[in-house]
Design a protein around this motif. Structure first.
Motif, PDB file in Angstrom:
ATOM      1  N   MET A 134     -34.230   8.718  10.044  1.00 24.07           N
ATOM      2  CA  MET A 134     -33.635   9.851   9.353  1.00 24.07           C
ATOM      3  C   MET A 134     -34.054  11.024  10.028  1.00 24.07           C
ATOM      4  O   MET A 134     -33.236  12.151  10.226  1.00 24.07           O
ATOM      5  N   GLU A 135     -35.465  11.226  10.254  1.00 26.44           N
ATOM      6  CA  GLU A 135     -36.154  12.285  10.964  1.00 26.44           C
ATOM      7  C   GLU A 135     -35.357  12.502  12.505  1.00 26.44           C
ATOM      8  O   GLU A 135     -35.088  13.868  12.836  1.00 26.44           O
ATOM      9  N   HIS A 136     -35.057  11.331  13.267  1.00 27.77           N
ATOM     10  CA  HIS A 136     -34.409  11.780  14.484  1.00 27.77           C
ATOM     11  C   HIS A 136     -32.969  12.214  14.205  1.00 27.77           C
ATOM     12  O   HIS A 136     -32.637  13.018  14.977  1.00 27.77           O
ATOM     13  N   VAL A 137     -32.365  11.645  13.194  1.00 31.41           N
ATOM     14  CA  VAL A 137     -30.763  12.156  13.228  1.00 31.41           C
ATOM     15  C   VAL A 137     -30.890  13.657  12.735  1.00 31.41           C
ATOM     16  O   VAL A 137     -29.780  14.368  12.791  1.00 31.41           O
ATOM     17  N   THR A 138     -31.632  13.969  11.694  1.00 32.18           N
ATOM     18  CA  THR A 138     -31.798  15.165  11.163  1.00 32.18           C
ATOM     19  C   THR A 138     -32.610  16.291  11.736  1.00 32.18           C
ATOM     20  O   THR A 138     -32.858  17.215  11.402  1.00 32.18           O
ATOM     21  N   SER A 139     -33.073  15.926  12.907  1.00 26.30           N
ATOM     22  CA  SER A 139     -33.795  16.921  13.654  1.00 26.30           C
ATOM     23  C   SER A 139     -33.161  17.896  14.238  1.00 26.30           C
ATOM     24  O   SER A 139     -31.944  17.904  14.416  1.00 26.30           O
ATOM     25  N   THR A 178     -44.066  24.672  -1.134  1.00 28.37           N
ATOM     26  CA  THR A 178     -43.756  26.162  -1.668  1.00 28.37           C
ATOM     27  C   THR A 178     -42.536  26.766  -1.147  1.00 28.37           C
ATOM     28  O   THR A 178     -41.403  27.311  -1.372  1.00 28.37           O
ATOM     29  N   GLN A 179     -42.779  26.918   0.315  1.00 32.77           N
ATOM     30  CA  GLN A 179     -41.954  27.386   1.363  1.00 32.77           C
ATOM     31  C   GLN A 179     -40.612  26.772   1.213  1.00 32.77           C
ATOM     32  O   GLN A 179     -39.278  27.629   1.018  1.00 32.77           O
ATOM     33  N   THR A 180     -40.456  25.406   1.174  1.00 31.43           N
ATOM     34  CA  THR A 180     -39.282  24.645   0.998  1.00 31.43           C
ATOM     35  C   THR A 180     -38.676  24.940  -0.073  1.00 31.43           C
ATOM     36  O   THR A 180     -37.368  25.172  -0.110  1.00 31.43           O
ATOM     37  N   LEU A 181     -39.172  24.871  -1.380  1.00 31.01           N
ATOM     38  CA  LEU A 181     -38.464  25.088  -2.585  1.00 31.01           C
ATOM     39  C   LEU A 181     -37.918  26.436  -2.756  1.00 31.01           C
ATOM     40  O   LEU A 181     -37.109  26.661  -3.169  1.00 31.01           O
ATOM     41  N   ARG A 182     -38.620  27.398  -2.077  1.00 31.25           N
ATOM     42  CA  ARG A 182     -38.324  28.777  -2.168  1.00 31.25           C
ATOM     43  C   ARG A 182     -37.137  29.058  -1.422  1.00 31.25           C
ATOM     44  O   ARG A 182     -35.998  29.649  -1.844  1.00 31.25           O
ATOM     45  N   THR A 183     -37.034  28.335  -0.125  1.00 31.39           N
ATOM     46  CA  THR A 183     -35.767  28.445   0.551  1.00 31.39           C
ATOM     47  C   THR A 183     -34.319  28.030  -0.014  1.00 31.39           C
ATOM     48  O   THR A 183     -33.489  28.384  -0.333  1.00 31.39           O
ATOM     49  N   VAL A 219     -37.105  16.717  -0.421  1.00 34.86           N
ATOM     50  CA  VAL A 219     -37.156  17.534  -1.611  1.00 34.86           C
ATOM     51  C   VAL A 219     -35.792  17.218  -2.318  1.00 34.86           C
ATOM     52  O   VAL A 219     -35.558  16.811  -3.389  1.00 34.86           O
ATOM     53  N   LEU A 220     -34.446  17.560  -1.395  1.00 33.01           N
ATOM     54  CA  LEU A 220     -33.235  17.191  -1.848  1.00 33.01           C
ATOM     55  C   LEU A 220     -33.176  15.888  -2.425  1.00 33.01           C
ATOM     56  O   LEU A 220     -32.238  15.699  -3.446  1.00 33.01           O
ATOM     57  N   GLN A 221     -33.572  14.704  -1.636  1.00 33.42           N
ATOM     58  CA  GLN A 221     -33.220  13.359  -2.138  1.00 33.42           C
ATOM     59  C   GLN A 221     -34.099  13.141  -3.263  1.00 33.42           C
ATOM     60  O   GLN A 221     -33.878  12.309  -4.107  1.00 33.42           O
ATOM     61  N   HIS A 273     -31.836  24.512   6.942  1.00 30.72           N
ATOM     62  CA  HIS A 273     -32.715  24.414   5.835  1.00 30.72           C
ATOM     63  C   HIS A 273     -32.580  22.930   4.949  1.00 30.72           C
ATOM     64  O   HIS A 273     -33.378  22.167   4.546  1.00 30.72           O
ATOM     65  N   VAL A 274     -30.990  22.583   4.821  1.00 31.11           N
ATOM     66  CA  VAL A 274     -30.928  21.120   4.197  1.00 31.11           C
ATOM     67  C   VAL A 274     -31.544  20.177   4.900  1.00 31.11           C
ATOM     68  O   VAL A 274     -31.876  19.114   4.415  1.00 31.11           O
ATOM     69  N   THR A 275     -31.504  20.178   6.180  1.00 35.57           N
ATOM     70  CA  THR A 275     -31.794  18.991   7.227  1.00 35.57           C
ATOM     71  C   THR A 275     -33.396  19.242   7.658  1.00 35.57           C
ATOM     72  O   THR A 275     -33.798  18.522   8.448  1.00 35.57           O
ATOM     73  N   SER A 276     -33.950  20.224   7.264  1.00 38.22           N
ATOM     74  CA  SER A 276     -35.506  20.061   7.613  1.00 38.22           C
ATOM     75  C   SER A 276     -36.250  19.159   7.114  1.00 38.22           C
ATOM     76  O   SER A 276     -35.856  18.427   6.172  1.00 38.22           O
ATOM     77  N   ARG A 277     -37.298  18.957   7.675  1.00 39.08           N
ATOM     78  CA  ARG A 277     -38.089  17.715   7.198  1.00 39.08           C
ATOM     79  C   ARG A 277     -38.389  17.761   5.672  1.00 39.08           C
ATOM     80  O   ARG A 277     -38.245  16.591   4.973  1.00 39.08           O
TER      81      ARG A 277
END
Lengths: 114, 114
Positions: free
Chosen positions: B12-17, A51-56, A23-25, A14-18
């Motif tokens: 960042m996307e490569h590392v967090t994929s 929406t899905q990302t924020l909900r998760t 969003v977290l950053q 969840h945290v490292t999803s695209r």
């Protein structure tokens, strides 16, 4: 190190999803964000994915969602203290990448020329 | 913080994929890994995805690929010093999640009951 499929790994995803990363950053600046502003910031994200990302992230306890009782009502998102902890690691990784990008670009050039 | 589409964000996307995270974490134990051992470790990854992930990380200068001149020849993967820097941040995030997982699980329960 043992990499296994476990609840912790799901949280890592969840945290490292695209969009989770972005969003977290974005929220890590400490201010509260409206959905529409976040969407503009993230540029290419669809309404459904955001929406899905924020909900998760809300379900995991990283993001706080607050409905502002104004007219017209709107919703604001902030990081929880737990979310600040997670986001801090992403910001550190992102800063590390920025600082080391010249070395990465050199490696890419060497690879492409080989 | 400005989130923009830029070369750093691609890294960042490569590392967090999904598989990038798991490959970097697996290699962070400091030993060299054969393709087949990595694949076993990551469990559900396809051969194609693992090949692609390793190639991307090699091109970025995070992973070193070495063909061992033995019979039959085989290939071993290790982290470069640059890769150790990136992997260190993922390991830190992963440890943080493990340490804070009880709080995340509580948040999930509260969310599901609401």
């Amino acid at each position: 190190m043992q990499v296994t499929i476990c609840p912790e790994r799901a949280i890592m995803e969840h945290v490292t999803s695209r969009w989770g990363v972005l969003v977290l950053q974005a929220l890590s600046d400490g201010s509260s964000w409206r959905f529409s502003d976040l969407r503009r910031k993230l540029e290419v994200v669809s309404e459904k994915m955001l929406t899905q990302t924020l909900r998760t992230l809300e379900r995991d306890g990283f993001v706080h969602r607050e409905v502002k009782p104004v007219i017209p009502p709107h919703v604001e998102y902030t990081l929880t203290p737990l979310g600040k902890g997670a986001a801090g690691h992403l910001v550190a990784l992102s800063s590390w990448i920025e600082a080391n990008y010249p070395e990465v670009a050199q490696a890419q050039n060497r690879y492409d020329e080989a």
